[in-house]
Design a protein around this motif. Sequence first.
Motif, PDB file in Angstrom:
ATOM      1  N   HIS A 284       0.832  -1.201   0.000  1.00 52.30           N
ATOM      2  CA  HIS A 284       0.000   0.000   0.000  1.00 52.30           C
ATOM      3  C   HIS A 284       0.866   1.249   0.000  1.00 52.30           C
ATOM      4  CE1 HIS A 284      -4.062  -1.810   0.997  1.00 52.30           C
ATOM      5  NE2 HIS A 284      -3.248  -2.839   1.064  1.00 52.30           N
TER       6      HIS A 284
ATOM      7  N   GLU B  74       0.738   6.844   2.313  1.00 54.82           N
ATOM      8  CA  GLU B  74      -0.349   7.665   2.854  1.00 54.82           C
ATOM      9  C   GLU B  74      -1.553   6.842   3.292  1.00 54.82           C
ATOM     10  OE1 GLU B  74      -0.631   7.829  -1.714  1.00 54.82           O
ATOM     11  OE2 GLU B  74       0.919   7.883  -0.155  1.00 54.82           O
ATOM     12  N   SER B  75      -1.624   5.579   2.848  1.00 52.02           N
ATOM     13  CA  SER B  75      -2.734   4.714   3.240  1.00 52.02           C
ATOM     14  C   SER B  75      -2.422   3.886   4.481  1.00 52.02           C
ATOM     15  CB  SER B  75      -3.090   3.763   2.089  1.00 52.02           C
ATOM     16  OG  SER B  75      -3.516   4.481   0.958  1.00 52.02           O
TER      17      SER B  75
ATOM     18  N   SER C 209      -8.251  -3.896  -7.745  1.00 51.78           N
ATOM     19  CA  SER C 209      -7.757  -2.975  -6.723  1.00 51.78           C
ATOM     20  C   SER C 209      -6.328  -2.534  -7.030  1.00 51.78           C
ATOM     21  CB  SER C 209      -7.804  -3.643  -5.341  1.00 51.78           C
ATOM     22  OG  SER C 209      -6.912  -4.740  -5.288  1.00 51.78           O
TER      23      SER C 209
ATOM     24  N   ASN D 238      -5.354  -6.459  -0.075  1.00 46.91           N
ATOM     25  CA  ASN D 238      -5.198  -6.602   1.368  1.00 46.91           C
ATOM     26  C   ASN D 238      -4.651  -7.972   1.740  1.00 46.91           C
ATOM     27  OD1 ASN D 238      -6.266  -4.005   2.135  1.00 46.91           O
ATOM     28  ND2 ASN D 238      -8.272  -4.781   1.538  1.00 46.91           N
TER      29      ASN D 238
ATOM     30  N   THR E  18       1.654  -3.329   4.296  1.00 47.25           N
ATOM     31  CA  THR E  18       0.338  -3.720   3.820  1.00 47.25           C
ATOM     32  C   THR E  18      -0.687  -3.621   4.944  1.00 47.25           C
ATOM     33  OG1 THR E  18      -0.872  -5.451   2.607  1.00 47.25           O
ATOM     34  CG2 THR E  18       0.674  -6.183   4.326  1.00 47.25           C
TER      35      THR E  18
ATOM     36  N   THR F 145      -8.456  -2.121   4.444  1.00 51.74           N
ATOM     37  CA  THR F 145      -8.363  -0.667   4.383  1.00 51.74           C
ATOM     38  C   THR F 145      -9.624  -0.038   4.968  1.00 51.74           C
ATOM     39  OG1 THR F 145      -9.196  -0.835   2.123  1.00 51.74           O
ATOM     40  CG2 THR F 145      -6.824  -0.569   2.403  1.00 51.74           C
ATOM     41  N   LYS F 146      -9.553   1.257   5.257  1.00 47.40           N
ATOM     42  CA  LYS F 146     -10.698   1.946   5.853  1.00 47.40           C
ATOM     43  C   LYS F 146     -11.888   1.891   4.894  1.00 47.40           C
ATOM     44  CE  LYS F 146      -9.434   6.628   4.329  1.00 47.40           C
ATOM     45  NZ  LYS F 146      -9.137   7.999   4.783  1.00 47.40           N
ATOM     46  N   HIS F 147     -13.074   1.753   5.469  1.00 49.76           N
ATOM     47  CA  HIS F 147     -14.282   1.632   4.655  1.00 49.76           C
ATOM     48  C   HIS F 147     -15.511   1.809   5.537  1.00 49.76           C
ATOM     49  CE1 HIS F 147     -13.878  -2.365   6.461  1.00 49.76           C
ATOM     50  NE2 HIS F 147     -15.192  -2.510   6.270  1.00 49.76           N
TER      51      HIS F 147
ATOM     52  N   GLN G  14     -11.166   0.156  10.185  1.00 50.77           N
ATOM     53  CA  GLN G  14      -9.876  -0.217   9.633  1.00 50.77           C
ATOM     54  C   GLN G  14      -9.331  -1.364  10.460  1.00 50.77           C
ATOM     55  OE1 GLN G  14      -7.053   2.712   8.128  1.00 50.77           O
ATOM     56  NE2 GLN G  14      -5.615   2.008   9.668  1.00 50.77           N
TER      57      GLN G  14
END
Length: 318
Positions: free
Chosen positions: A52, A55-56, A155, A159, A240, A244-246, A309
């Motif tokens: 990733h 910044e993620s 993607s 993940n 990694t 991820t945020k969601h 997350q």
Amino acid sequence: MDLTSSVGNKLVPGDELGYDRAKEVKEFDETKAGVKGLVDSGVTKVPRFLIHPPESLPNPMLSPATTHFQVPVIDLQGFEQSFQRMEIADQIRKASETWGFFQMINHGIPVSVIDNMLEAVRQFHEQPKEKKMEWYSRDQKQRVKYYCNGDLLVSKAANWRDSIAFDFRDGPLNPAALPLVCREVVSGYMKHVIELRKALSELLSEALGLNTDHLENIECMKTETLVCHYYPACPEPDLTLGTTKHSDPASLTILLQDSIGGLQVLHQNHWIDVPPVHGALVANIGDFMQVKVLALSTLHILLVQSFIQLSKWDAFEL
């Protein structure tokens, strides 16, 4: 096939000239072994399609504000009784307004059932890949399937997790359609979860100031999907994420964590840890529920948009 190449800790997928991500992902997917297969093969580097951008990734210098915030814990003991029920519904209302999340204890699902569920999912993912491969699929119509990242093929950064999903939207599954290693446990767990779903549907209706059967009548939480994530140990965890945020699109997600932890929720611009509590479940108010609430113009309650997350944990989503 090279699935282990990375150039230091600054590599972002697609940065290296000539890198064919589609080819690498296709070759990985065709192994039908998931990220657990990478671990079993002895990889020491995270493949590029799983890395990733910086910044993620979590900033280790910014620790969660657990000192100031704590996700609400609601005790459902005695919710059938009038006085306790009113108090519990009020707690659910407040938690939904301010957090969009709450942990539940004394929810009616025996701890033994929860422990058995976690163990059964672990056993499925840790069995030899030859036994798992027959369940590997990206067919949306397949009601029981094992896969690595539902959006792996599209993607930008996948993940670090494998999943097995059970689709109950068209009704109960024939037990014979479930993997033998987890067949009995999954069937038993879902019976309990469906009962809890019914209770939460009533309590949420009452929390909204509606008739007890309102959400049931509009089929807001009619169907269930069980998704069980598995996060094997990662050789380069700083590159990694497990998830991820969601925000969740459904009406309600019921999450079951194992003892490892890693679940965080966004609250007042802070990522807050949700510490595992043995036997507890986490309720997440989903996007669809918020849409339903906003459509009821006579109500003065607004459920906050919620994000989660995760790094390494086992989750079960309804």
